[in-house]
Design a protein around this motif. Structure first.
Motif, PDB file in Angstrom:
ATOM      1  N   UNK A  75       0.827  -1.199   0.000  1.00  0.00           N
ATOM      2  CA  UNK A  75       0.000   0.000   0.000  1.00  0.00           C
ATOM      3  C   UNK A  75       0.865   1.254   0.000  1.00  0.00           C
ATOM      4  N   UNK A  76       1.943   1.226   0.771  1.00  0.00           N
ATOM      5  CA  UNK A  76       2.856   2.379   0.805  1.00  0.00           C
ATOM      6  C   UNK A  76       3.496   2.583  -0.571  1.00  0.00           C
ATOM      7  N   UNK A  77       3.887   1.490  -1.229  1.00  0.00           N
ATOM      8  CA  UNK A  77       4.483   1.604  -2.566  1.00  0.00           C
ATOM      9  C   UNK A  77       3.462   2.129  -3.578  1.00  0.00           C
ATOM     10  N   UNK A  78       2.247   1.636  -3.493  1.00  0.00           N
ATOM     11  CA  UNK A  78       1.191   2.107  -4.402  1.00  0.00           C
ATOM     12  C   UNK A  78       0.938   3.594  -4.189  1.00  0.00           C
ATOM     13  N   UNK A  79       0.873   4.010  -2.935  1.00  0.00           N
ATOM     14  CA  UNK A  79       0.659   5.429  -2.638  1.00  0.00           C
ATOM     15  C   UNK A  79       1.817   6.286  -3.145  1.00  0.00           C
ATOM     16  N   UNK A  80       3.041   5.778  -2.985  1.00  0.00           N
ATOM     17  CA  UNK A  80       4.207   6.526  -3.463  1.00  0.00           C
ATOM     18  C   UNK A  80       4.174   6.647  -4.985  1.00  0.00           C
ATOM     19  N   UNK A  81       3.831   5.553  -5.670  1.00  0.00           N
ATOM     20  CA  UNK A  81       3.742   5.603  -7.139  1.00  0.00           C
ATOM     21  C   UNK A  81       2.614   6.524  -7.587  1.00  0.00           C
TER      22      UNK A  81
END
Length: 103
Positions: A75-81
């Protein structure tokens, strides 16, 4: 001679009685040991099940923690992307258009 025969008969009778008594005692002891062994087996089985359940519970807990951690990281990676895309999508579109027009 009769007294010797009588004594031998008494001795044999006593010996038979002793053997019968010993066999009866052996039977009682066998039953006691069988019951103790059965009780031990039941207790061991219960303890084994308890330990297996504890291991399974611990494994389930650790698996849930790992999955939760991976989910949080994803989720953190998706939000960052998504944030990067929102901040730079115009720039990306311009770069693509330049490459298309260069051809």
């Amino acid at each position: 001679m009769d007294s010797i025969l009588n004594k031998l008969t008494e001795i044999e009778s006593a010996a038979v009685s002793i053997v019968q008594h010993a066999e009866a005692e052996k039977s009682i002891l066998d039953e006691k040991y069988d019951e103790k062994r059965r009780q031990f087996d039941l207790e061991l089985e219960a303890e084994t099940k308890k330990q297996i359940q504890a291991i399974q519970d611990d494994l389930q807990k650790k698996t849930s923690q790992i999955l939760s951690s991976q989910s949080d990281e994803s989720l953190a990676q998706i939000n960052a992307l998504q944030k990067e895309y929102e901040e730079n999508h115009t720039l990306y579109a311009q770069k693509i258009l330049r490459k298309i027009t260069e051809v």
